[in-house]
Design an enzyme around this catalytic site. Sequence first.
Site, PDB file in Angstrom:
ATOM      1  N   CYS A 142       0.832  -1.236  -0.128  1.00 17.63           N
ATOM      2  CA  CYS A 142       0.172   0.124  -0.011  1.00 17.63           C
ATOM      3  C   CYS A 142       0.651   1.247  -0.112  1.00 17.63           C
ATOM      4  O   CYS A 142       1.657   1.569  -0.929  1.00 17.63           O
ATOM      5  CB  CYS A 142      -1.033  -0.073   1.175  1.00 17.63           C
ATOM      6  N   LYS A 163     -12.273   8.640  -0.576  1.00 21.96           N
ATOM      7  CA  LYS A 163     -11.458   7.300  -0.123  1.00 21.96           C
ATOM      8  C   LYS A 163     -11.829   5.959  -0.748  1.00 21.96           C
ATOM      9  O   LYS A 163     -13.000   5.782  -0.917  1.00 21.96           O
ATOM     10  CB  LYS A 163     -11.563   7.089   1.581  1.00 21.96           C
ATOM     11  N   SER A 192      -8.079   0.284   0.955  1.00 23.23           N
ATOM     12  CA  SER A 192      -8.445   1.332   2.028  1.00 23.23           C
ATOM     13  C   SER A 192      -7.382   2.190   1.986  1.00 23.23           C
ATOM     14  O   SER A 192      -6.359   2.272   2.631  1.00 23.23           O
ATOM     15  CB  SER A 192      -8.237   0.777   3.364  1.00 23.23           C
ATOM     16  N   HIS A 235      -4.496  -4.516   0.415  1.00 23.97           N
ATOM     17  CA  HIS A 235      -4.398  -5.024   1.672  1.00 23.97           C
ATOM     18  C   HIS A 235      -4.728  -6.382   1.665  1.00 23.97           C
ATOM     19  O   HIS A 235      -5.787  -6.921   2.714  1.00 23.97           O
ATOM     20  CB  HIS A 235      -4.799  -4.248   2.505  1.00 23.97           C
ATOM     21  N   GLU A 237      -3.667  -8.770   3.080  1.00 23.11           N
ATOM     22  CA  GLU A 237      -3.301  -9.563   4.435  1.00 23.11           C
ATOM     23  C   GLU A 237      -4.501  -9.141   5.304  1.00 23.11           C
ATOM     24  O   GLU A 237      -4.375  -9.872   6.408  1.00 23.11           O
ATOM     25  CB  GLU A 237      -2.127  -8.901   5.122  1.00 23.11           C
ATOM     26  N   ARG A 249     -14.702   2.966  13.129  1.00 27.82           N
ATOM     27  CA  ARG A 249     -14.089   4.127  13.854  1.00 27.82           C
ATOM     28  C   ARG A 249     -14.216   5.594  12.981  1.00 27.82           C
ATOM     29  O   ARG A 249     -14.515   6.448  13.799  1.00 27.82           O
ATOM     30  CB  ARG A 249     -12.450   3.733  13.429  1.00 27.82           C
TER      31      ARG A 249
END
Length: 305
Positions: A142, A163, A192, A235, A237, A249
């Site tokens: 990333c 985003k 992300s 991502h 992972e 969040r």
Amino acid sequence: MPIKIPEGLPARQTLTEENIFVMDEYRALTQEIRPLKIAILNLMPTKIATETQLLRLLGNSPLQVEIELLHTSTHKSKNTSEEHLLKYYKTFDDVKHETFDGLIITGAPVEKLPFEQVEYWDELCRVMEWSKTHVFSTYHICWGAQAALYYHYGVPKYELEDKLFGIFPHKLEMEHVPLCRGFDDVVMVPQSRHTTLKREDIEKVPEVSIVASSEICGPYIMMAKEGRQIFVTGHSEYDWNTLLKEYVRDKTAGLPIGVPLNYYPDDDDTQKPIVSWRAHANLLYTNWLNYYVYQSTPYELSEIR
């Protein structure tokens, strides 16, 4: 085969509960094979979560892997205790005279800053320069991929209007690349990020090839120097609930955030997320370890050049 990790590392219990084979140093010493030495420069604020995610994938292979966790000395972590860092992590200065089969440089939540304004940029540049002569294959994730493409090849990043957030389909652009062996025609990847790369900038760099991409997300996997440098913008992972935690969040903080796309059934955030990227993630990391580290690195690490 097992992954060798420090005794007491929090990830150990989680991985053991998932039946992923981990071993301590004493057990590893009784095996007459040379383990792969993999360093992880963990730039993420939630270091324990990131450790666990990466170790889970690295441990799912027939190879013995010895991990060295690294953190930056020029940035004080606010989300990970000093005790944890002192016990399980080293700094670049501690290992700069060593050589490694592989290095993973993670992402970091500093995308909107110009690279040169990131607190640890100079230290990261030292690591990336060192990796060219002390690491056989470096895997960048990333923001880490964006930083490396900028440092090594001058490729800029661009801020997105909204985003990029969710699970997106990606396709291969190159056939018969060992890194992607076993991939389906379409692979789903968590994304992300607030910034992106442009294809035209990468295509100006003859040393870098685009291996996989997405119409929505742009270049996904890029490679240079026959796999000595690998750049991955997604991502893979991530845990099943990582995007969920980010979503909650940001909503709680009142930040502008949309529902992560293709994550909940029918994008309905009252439902449980669907994991659609786990098989791809395991293949990606296993292929990297096998074809670009284990089968390619010299037995004597001192011979890495």
